[in-house]
Design an enzyme around this catalytic site. Structure first.
Site, PDB file in Angstrom:
ATOM      1  CB  SER A 163      -4.521  -3.067 -27.424  1.00  0.00           C
ATOM      2  OG  SER A 163      -3.595  -2.737 -26.416  1.00  0.00           O
ATOM      3  N   GLY A 173      -6.895   5.797 -23.934  1.00  0.00           N
ATOM      4  CA  GLY A 173      -6.041   5.442 -25.051  1.00  0.00           C
ATOM      5  C   GLY A 173      -5.713   3.971 -25.183  1.00  0.00           C
ATOM      6  CG  ASP A 174      -3.770   0.089 -24.244  1.00  0.00           C
ATOM      7  OD1 ASP A 174      -4.297  -0.466 -25.226  1.00  0.00           O
ATOM      8  OD2 ASP A 174      -2.851  -0.415 -23.596  1.00  0.00           O
ATOM      9  CB  VAL A 175     -10.423   1.154 -23.034  1.00  0.00           C
ATOM     10  CG1 VAL A 175     -11.506   0.336 -22.346  1.00  0.00           C
ATOM     11  CG2 VAL A 175     -10.377   2.572 -22.473  1.00  0.00           C
ATOM     12  CG  ASN A 217      -4.812  -1.850 -19.785  1.00  0.00           C
ATOM     13  OD1 ASN A 217      -3.940  -2.526 -19.247  1.00  0.00           O
ATOM     14  ND2 ASN A 217      -4.601  -1.148 -20.866  1.00  0.00           N
TER      15      ASN A 217
END
Length: 185
Positions: free
Chosen positions: A146, A104-106, A110
């Protein structure tokens, strides 16, 4: 929430729910290319304890590369290392998907890089668990996306999926190949 003066800051309940979700996901995901979560504490504020990853995040590692002598940019050993980091990132993400989690937020911040240049996926706050053969559990709302790495459908209110993770992974691959932040060129 469209009321005038409504706060956009997350509530304590939302922060705690995200914290518990990350701890739960991280505790289930064991792979050499996923950061090892060692514990959590909720005494005064939510704290997650992970393994120490010496070189920091991939975005910083790539920035350091561009700050070095540009004659090294064409060095085959540099590209071999970058390709290895890309493969390790994809392998860690694939493992999460095999365990039915979409990240969900690659994004490059991260992806952490060890002293030995091993890439490790981290920050599973936005993750969502998919039950095999069922609809996906509700994941992170699009408001947490993002912007530079988010798939277009996330900005139409859709939730993250394995496909949106793959899109974001492609943006990180672009960063690795160009040594530039997304959408910089």
């Amino acid at each position: 929430r469209g009321e005038a003066g409504a706060s956009l800051a997350p509530t304590l309940q939302q922060v705690m729910a995200a914290f518990i979700q990350e701890v739960d996901a991280a505790g289930r995901l064991r792979h050499p290319n996923i950061v090892i979560y060692m514990g959590a504490c909720m005494a005064t504020r939510p704290i997650i304890v992970t393994e120490f990853v010496a070189r920091g995040d991939l975005a910083s590692v790539l920035q350091l590369r561009t700050a070095e002598d540009t004659s090294q940019i064409g060095d085959p050993l540099v590209w071999q290392r970058h390709l290895q980091l890309a493969l390790q990132m994809a392998t860690g993400l694939a493992h999460a998907h095999l365990c039915h989690y979409s990240h969900g937020d690659v994004k490059s911040p991260n992806i952490l890089v060890t002293q030995a240049y091993t890439a490790k996926v981290c920050d599973f706050v936005m993750c969502a668990f998919w039950r095999q053969g069922m609809e996906r559990d509700p994941g992170a709302p699009a408001s947490g996306v993002s912007v530079m790495w988010g798939a277009p459908e996330l900005f139409t209110g859709q939730r993250s999926t394995f496909s949106t993770d793959v899109y974001a992974c492609g943006v990180v691959l672009w960063e690795i190949a160009t040594l530039c932040a997304p959408w910089q060129r």
